[in-house]
Write a protein that holds these residues in place. Structure first.
Motif, PDB file in Angstrom:
ATOM      1  N   ALA A   1      12.259  -9.123 -14.121  1.00  0.00           N
ATOM      2  CA  ALA A   1      12.339  -8.692 -12.721  1.00  0.00           C
ATOM      3  C   ALA A   1      12.599  -7.194 -12.613  1.00  0.00           C
ATOM      4  O   ALA A   1      11.931  -6.484 -11.843  1.00  0.00           O
ATOM      5  CB  ALA A   1      13.434  -9.481 -11.996  1.00  0.00           C
ATOM      6  N   VAL A   2      13.565  -6.695 -13.383  1.00  0.00           N
ATOM      7  CA  VAL A   2      13.876  -5.259 -13.339  1.00  0.00           C
ATOM      8  C   VAL A   2      12.713  -4.456 -13.900  1.00  0.00           C
ATOM      9  O   VAL A   2      12.361  -3.384 -13.369  1.00  0.00           O
ATOM     10  CB  VAL A   2      15.176  -4.970 -14.113  1.00  0.00           C
ATOM     11  N   GLY A   3      12.080  -4.945 -14.959  1.00  0.00           N
ATOM     12  CA  GLY A   3      10.920  -4.254 -15.517  1.00  0.00           C
ATOM     13  C   GLY A   3       9.771  -4.178 -14.518  1.00  0.00           C
ATOM     14  O   GLY A   3       9.119  -3.135 -14.372  1.00  0.00           O
ATOM     15  N   ALA A   4       9.510  -5.289 -13.821  1.00  0.00           N
ATOM     16  CA  ALA A   4       8.453  -5.296 -12.810  1.00  0.00           C
ATOM     17  C   ALA A   4       8.785  -4.345 -11.669  1.00  0.00           C
ATOM     18  O   ALA A   4       7.897  -3.646 -11.150  1.00  0.00           O
ATOM     19  CB  ALA A   4       8.255  -6.718 -12.279  1.00  0.00           C
ATOM     20  N   LEU A   5      10.055  -4.306 -11.277  1.00  0.00           N
ATOM     21  CA  LEU A   5      10.465  -3.389 -10.210  1.00  0.00           C
ATOM     22  C   LEU A   5      10.280  -1.939 -10.635  1.00  0.00           C
ATOM     23  O   LEU A   5       9.770  -1.110  -9.863  1.00  0.00           O
ATOM     24  CB  LEU A   5      11.920  -3.651  -9.840  1.00  0.00           C
ATOM     25  N   GLN A   6      10.690  -1.615 -11.857  1.00  0.00           N
ATOM     26  CA  GLN A   6      10.528  -0.249 -12.353  1.00  0.00           C
ATOM     27  C   GLN A   6       9.054   0.141 -12.429  1.00  0.00           C
ATOM     28  O   GLN A   6       8.677   1.274 -12.101  1.00  0.00           O
ATOM     29  CB  GLN A   6      11.173  -0.110 -13.736  1.00  0.00           C
ATOM     30  N   PHE A   7       8.218  -0.794 -12.874  1.00  0.00           N
ATOM     31  CA  PHE A   7       6.778  -0.512 -12.916  1.00  0.00           C
ATOM     32  C   PHE A   7       6.241  -0.289 -11.509  1.00  0.00           C
ATOM     33  O   PHE A   7       5.433   0.626 -11.275  1.00  0.00           O
ATOM     34  CB  PHE A   7       6.029  -1.673 -13.576  1.00  0.00           C
ATOM     35  N   PHE A   8       6.684  -1.099 -10.557  1.00  0.00           N
ATOM     36  CA  PHE A   8       6.226  -0.948  -9.173  1.00  0.00           C
ATOM     37  C   PHE A   8       6.634   0.409  -8.611  1.00  0.00           C
ATOM     38  O   PHE A   8       5.825   1.099  -7.975  1.00  0.00           O
ATOM     39  CB  PHE A   8       6.816  -2.070  -8.325  1.00  0.00           C
TER      40      PHE A   8
ATOM     41  N   GLY B   1       5.118   2.424  -4.561  1.00  0.00           N
ATOM     42  CA  GLY B   1       6.411   2.665  -5.193  1.00  0.00           C
ATOM     43  C   GLY B   1       6.794   4.123  -5.185  1.00  0.00           C
ATOM     44  O   GLY B   1       7.952   4.488  -4.922  1.00  0.00           O
ATOM     45  N   ARG B   2       5.821   4.992  -5.466  1.00  0.00           N
ATOM     46  CA  ARG B   2       6.109   6.430  -5.454  1.00  0.00           C
ATOM     47  C   ARG B   2       6.416   6.918  -4.038  1.00  0.00           C
ATOM     48  O   ARG B   2       7.263   7.809  -3.858  1.00  0.00           O
ATOM     49  CB  ARG B   2       4.928   7.196  -6.060  1.00  0.00           C
ATOM     50  N   ARG B   3       5.775   6.329  -3.054  1.00  0.00           N
ATOM     51  CA  ARG B   3       6.090   6.680  -1.669  1.00  0.00           C
ATOM     52  C   ARG B   3       7.502   6.237  -1.302  1.00  0.00           C
ATOM     53  O   ARG B   3       8.212   6.939  -0.567  1.00  0.00           O
ATOM     54  CB  ARG B   3       5.072   6.041  -0.722  1.00  0.00           C
ATOM     55  N   MET B   4       7.898   5.082  -1.810  1.00  0.00           N
ATOM     56  CA  MET B   4       9.271   4.627  -1.570  1.00  0.00           C
ATOM     57  C   MET B   4      10.278   5.580  -2.206  1.00  0.00           C
ATOM     58  O   MET B   4      11.317   5.887  -1.611  1.00  0.00           O
ATOM     59  CB  MET B   4       9.449   3.206  -2.106  1.00  0.00           C
ATOM     60  N   GLN B   5       9.968   6.054  -3.420  1.00  0.00           N
ATOM     61  CA  GLN B   5      10.866   7.005  -4.069  1.00  0.00           C
ATOM     62  C   GLN B   5      10.916   8.325  -3.310  1.00  0.00           C
ATOM     63  O   GLN B   5      11.985   8.937  -3.178  1.00  0.00           O
ATOM     64  CB  GLN B   5      10.404   7.249  -5.506  1.00  0.00           C
ATOM     65  N   ALA B   6       9.770   8.762  -2.800  1.00  0.00           N
ATOM     66  CA  ALA B   6       9.750   9.992  -2.003  1.00  0.00           C
ATOM     67  C   ALA B   6      10.579   9.830  -0.744  1.00  0.00           C
ATOM     68  O   ALA B   6      11.313  10.743  -0.336  1.00  0.00           O
ATOM     69  CB  ALA B   6       8.310  10.359  -1.653  1.00  0.00           C
ATOM     70  N   THR B   7      10.500   8.662  -0.125  1.00  0.00           N
ATOM     71  CA  THR B   7      11.303   8.384   1.063  1.00  0.00           C
ATOM     72  C   THR B   7      12.780   8.424   0.739  1.00  0.00           C
ATOM     73  O   THR B   7      13.592   8.949   1.519  1.00  0.00           O
ATOM     74  CB  THR B   7      10.932   7.005   1.646  1.00  0.00           C
ATOM     75  N   ALA B   8      13.155   7.885  -0.415  1.00  0.00           N
ATOM     76  CA  ALA B   8      14.563   7.881  -0.815  1.00  0.00           C
ATOM     77  C   ALA B   8      15.066   9.293  -1.096  1.00  0.00           C
ATOM     78  O   ALA B   8      16.211   9.632  -0.771  1.00  0.00           O
ATOM     79  CB  ALA B   8      14.754   6.999  -2.049  1.00  0.00           C
ATOM     80  N   GLN B   9      14.221  10.134  -1.682  1.00  0.00           N
ATOM     81  CA  GLN B   9      14.655  11.474  -2.069  1.00  0.00           C
ATOM     82  C   GLN B   9      14.726  12.435  -0.891  1.00  0.00           C
ATOM     83  O   GLN B   9      15.657  13.234  -0.782  1.00  0.00           O
ATOM     84  CB  GLN B   9      13.713  12.024  -3.145  1.00  0.00           C
TER      85      GLN B   9
END
Length: 292
Positions: A152-159, A166-174
């Protein structure tokens, strides 16, 4: 050595549950600045969704699990964000914290009143046998929990790292403001985070309930342990939440075996105090990031 190996494997399995819940804490905090003190009750509730589908709907267990997952995504993901978080966050973090504490009490007492106050048996999706490694006997349930949590954690990290969403979510967080300027639909990314959190708590609920039974009080310990695991690892780091959860789970089992149960109950608080005093950003956090 055999006893120690069994304790470590059991601790890793316990820590894996803490880690799944702590990762949800971290993701929701990163994207929306929401601290959900009902997270423990969120872990408790999906098991009762499944049991209700089996009892009231007469559904077989595998179908009930899918129904329970869908209801969890709807209620603890979408509705939680729309009904609780969105109207409250406009007034600041403190009103939201109070609202989630009230929600935790409501969910716990609601399950106690309308379903059952007694612990309910929860079927397992896997064999409940033991595995022998040399002379050590290890529960198959613990192995399954570890494997599923790693996947589950591996799949989340890949996503998060390997997909555009996923990259858009990270940009939103940052940097949410910059994300808006870049054309990222920030509200949708935040909603995805709440849905991922709902999926993680549902998975944790389905993994832990066959072992500890479905009880309305399950959320008290799980919520506190996961919150402390997130702080210990670094509240801004998904990998920190994983490390914090595993560390807490292993120490919890070892202290219970070699010291006593009262020390076991106090361990998370001692660990929390030590981290706040000596490394407030968490074990894997960085000083320039937000700390909690």
């Amino acid at each position: 050595m055999n006893d120690l190996l069994q304790l470590i494997v059991a601790g890793i399995a316990t820590g894996a549950i803490y880690a799944l819940v702590a990762v949800g804490f971290v993701l929701v905090w990163q994207t929306s600045q929401t601290i959900n003190f009902a997270q423990g009750e969120f872990v408790m509730l999906p098991a009762f969704f499944v049991l209700a589908a089996m009892k009231l709907g007469g559904l077989p267990f595998p179908v009930a699990v899918l129904i329970g997952l869908a209801v969890t995504l709807l209620v603890l993901g979408l509705l939680f964000k729309r009904v609780i978080v969105d109207p409250t966050i406009r007034h600041g973090v403190l009103p939201l914290v109070i609202s989630t504490i009230a929600l935790a009490l409501f969910l716990k007492e609601g399950v106690k009143e309308f379903y059952a106050a007694e612990a309910q048996p929860f079927p397992a999706l896997w064999a409940t046998t033991n595995v022998t490694l040399g002379t050590a006997v290890i529960s198959a349930q613990n192995i399954v929990i570890i494997v599923v949590a790693v996947l589950a954690v591996g799949a989340l990290q890949f996503f998060l790292a390997g997909t555009e969403t996923g990259r858009r979510m990270q940009a939103t967080a940052q940097n949410p403001m910059l994300a808006v300027i870049l054309g990222i639909r920030v509200e949708r990314m935040i909603l995805y985070t709440f849905l991922i959190n709902a999926a993680l708590v549902a998975l944790a609920s389905f993994l832990i309930s066959p072992i500890y039974l479905a009880k309305f009080t399950n959320g008290e310990i799980l919520g506190l342990a996961a919150f402390i695991a997130a702080i210990v690892g670094g509240f801004n780091q998904v990998r920190g939440a994983v490390v914090g959860g595993l560390l807490l789970g292993i120490l919890d089992n070892i202290v219970a075996a070699y010291l006593s149960a009262p020390y076991r109950a106090a361990l998370p608080l001692f660990l929390l105090i030590a981290v706040i005093l000596f490394r407030p950003q968490g074990l894997l956090g960085r000083a320039e990031e937000r700390t909690l």
